[in-house]
Design an enzyme around this catalytic site. Sequence first.
Site, PDB file in Angstrom:
ATOM      1  N   GLU A  47       0.836  -1.409  -0.017  1.00  0.00           N
ATOM      2  CA  GLU A  47       0.138   0.204   0.136  1.00  0.00           C
ATOM      3  C   GLU A  47       0.658   1.173   0.043  1.00  0.00           C
ATOM      4  OE1 GLU A  47      -2.927  -0.144   3.199  1.00  0.00           O
ATOM      5  OE2 GLU A  47      -3.029  -2.271   3.198  1.00  0.00           O
ATOM      6  N   CYS A  75       3.262   8.408   1.126  1.00  0.00           N
ATOM      7  CA  CYS A  75       3.739   7.378   2.389  1.00  0.00           C
ATOM      8  C   CYS A  75       3.851   5.876   1.611  1.00  0.00           C
ATOM      9  CB  CYS A  75       2.435   7.325   3.258  1.00  0.00           C
ATOM     10  SG  CYS A  75       2.904   5.997   4.546  1.00  0.00           S
ATOM     11  N   CYS A 129       5.092  -7.719   7.258  1.00  0.00           N
ATOM     12  CA  CYS A 129       6.048  -7.023   8.541  1.00  0.00           C
ATOM     13  C   CYS A 129       6.479  -8.238   9.497  1.00  0.00           C
ATOM     14  CB  CYS A 129       5.566  -6.067   9.087  1.00  0.00           C
ATOM     15  SG  CYS A 129       6.634  -5.130  10.146  1.00  0.00           S
ATOM     16  N   CYS A 144       3.866  -5.533  16.033  1.00  0.00           N
ATOM     17  CA  CYS A 144       3.336  -4.624  16.865  1.00  0.00           C
ATOM     18  C   CYS A 144       1.926  -5.008  17.088  1.00  0.00           C
ATOM     19  CB  CYS A 144       3.620  -3.272  16.534  1.00  0.00           C
ATOM     20  SG  CYS A 144       5.185  -2.808  16.115  1.00  0.00           S
ATOM     21  N   CYS A 167      -0.914  -3.015  14.932  1.00  0.00           N
ATOM     22  CA  CYS A 167      -0.683  -2.552  13.603  1.00  0.00           C
ATOM     23  C   CYS A 167      -1.177  -3.695  12.940  1.00  0.00           C
ATOM     24  CB  CYS A 167       0.758  -2.227  13.442  1.00  0.00           C
ATOM     25  SG  CYS A 167       1.301  -2.049  11.608  1.00  0.00           S
ATOM     26  N   CYS A 172      -1.758   2.577   6.986  1.00  0.00           N
ATOM     27  CA  CYS A 172      -1.363   1.350   6.111  1.00  0.00           C
ATOM     28  C   CYS A 172      -1.673  -0.078   6.697  1.00  0.00           C
ATOM     29  CB  CYS A 172       0.097   1.380   5.432  1.00  0.00           C
ATOM     30  SG  CYS A 172       0.076   2.436   4.199  1.00  0.00           S
TER      31      CYS A 172
HETATM   32  N1  SAH Z   1       7.700  -0.102  11.021  1.00  0.00           N
HETATM   33  C1  SAH Z   1       7.899   1.097  10.960  1.00  0.00           C
HETATM   34  C2  SAH Z   1       7.201   1.862  10.057  1.00  0.00           C
HETATM   35  C3  SAH Z   1       5.662   1.734   9.662  1.00  0.00           C
HETATM   36  S1  SAH Z   1       4.333   2.182  10.653  1.00  0.00           S
HETATM   37  C4  SAH Z   1       7.587   1.893  12.321  1.00  0.00           C
HETATM   38  O1  SAH Z   1       7.418   0.911  13.312  1.00  0.00           O
HETATM   39  O2  SAH Z   1       7.769   2.955  12.686  1.00  0.00           O
HETATM   40  C5  SAH Z   1       4.556   3.801  10.600  1.00  0.00           C
HETATM   41  C6  SAH Z   1       3.836   4.421  12.091  1.00  0.00           C
HETATM   42  O3  SAH Z   1       2.435   3.926  11.928  1.00  0.00           O
HETATM   43  C7  SAH Z   1       4.513   3.653  13.125  1.00  0.00           C
HETATM   44  O4  SAH Z   1       4.690   4.697  14.103  1.00  0.00           O
HETATM   45  C8  SAH Z   1       3.421   2.795  13.698  1.00  0.00           C
HETATM   46  O5  SAH Z   1       3.816   2.382  15.036  1.00  0.00           O
HETATM   47  C9  SAH Z   1       2.138   3.378  13.468  1.00  0.00           C
HETATM   48  N2  SAH Z   1       1.017   2.664  13.377  1.00  0.00           N
HETATM   49  C10 SAH Z   1       0.918   1.263  13.076  1.00  0.00           C
HETATM   50  N3  SAH Z   1      -0.463   0.946  13.310  1.00  0.00           N
HETATM   51  C11 SAH Z   1      -0.927   2.071  13.727  1.00  0.00           C
HETATM   52  C12 SAH Z   1      -2.567   2.042  14.220  1.00  0.00           C
HETATM   53  N4  SAH Z   1      -3.311   1.015  14.428  1.00  0.00           N
HETATM   54  N5  SAH Z   1      -2.574   3.236  14.784  1.00  0.00           N
HETATM   55  C13 SAH Z   1      -1.891   4.403  14.791  1.00  0.00           C
HETATM   56  N6  SAH Z   1      -0.388   4.029  14.486  1.00  0.00           N
HETATM   57  C14 SAH Z   1      -0.202   2.811  13.946  1.00  0.00           C
END
Ligand code: SAH
Length: 351
Positions: free
Chosen positions: A96, A109, A116, A120, A123, A341
Amino acid sequence: MTDLTTSKIDLLSFDIAELTELLQTKGQPAYRAKSIFKWMHQGVGFESMSDQPARLRKELEDECCLAIPTIRRRLVSKLDGTVKYLFELADGCCIESVFMRYEHGNTVCLSSQAGCRMGCRFCASHIGGFERSLRPSEMLGQVIAASRDTGERVDNLVLMGIGEPLDNYDNVLKFLRLVTAEGGLNIGARHISLSTCGIVPNIDRLAGEGLQITLSVSLHAASDEKRSEIMPVNRKWGVDELLAACRRYFERTGRRISFEYALIDGVNDNRHEALSLAAVLRKHLGKMPIHVNLIPVNEVKESGFSKSSREQVDAFVKTLKEKGINATVRRKLGGDINASCGQLRMNEKSL
Ligand code: SAH
């Protein structure tokens, strides 16, 4: 490097020096490299590179590929014109990207991996499983495709799509060198942010690359206990280790670091958490310029998490500010198209 499905040469991952070398093996003069590089970065196919001899164009077409992804789905926000793409790569993997219009210019973006490995909990990126890391060309291709589709120039980039950029280090670095190259898209390094969940050794490596990009660190919790619960990577590199690496990054590059903090109802959003966050940032980073981006968590059904209330968010910002920490709540674009994303790809995989 060759294409995964056709064994063609992945020419869009080549820099000028590599392109020159390839052309020389074909008995072509070095000066052609600059022009071909420029055409490719504009998304122009080999057959249409009008200043190149027909035989060379045909040869490139037969032997090389231009890894620009195809648009599988495209959602346009009625609220602000944000465009979200589900792109398909040559081997069928989906990723995406999002095109956003801000006052300071158009921002893309982009994804660095299909899926991944970081897991997390809040996410969506890991839910469809990890497929593979993207090549430099496939990252560049997202920018080219979005620019071609919208007909607009891309001014800024954020590596905040699917994937962990520092888990695909070499390809991401090559991409950064290509996208900032003169004669290509030439996007200023200061207009690029790379977001990481905190792969400490690679933060140190990145600090030594001499790039002026902005590092964004996904913190989301200030204590090891809480952070390990929602971000498994913290079990390997804890909060102290991560913030010490941030300090080294700043000392080496002079670049301000920004921290991402998703506010999750009842998990990391109370006053105690805000005070711990301010304290741990001060302890490690002293008077270093930092910025905390607060994001009410986007609700991903599988995670069971919900976003903090407006009042909680405001109170959190206020506490950080009281403690002298620069913090803002991120303006949300594309709220009606699920622009965060991971979710489109996840839905695609469950079809
Ligand atoms: N892997 C990298 C970049 C991808 S995510 C990282 O972890 O930074 C980009 C950002 O979106 C990160 O800060 C991630 O923690 C956040 N993110 C992911 N899922 C989310 C969600 N459901 N709500 C808000 N932020 C989220």
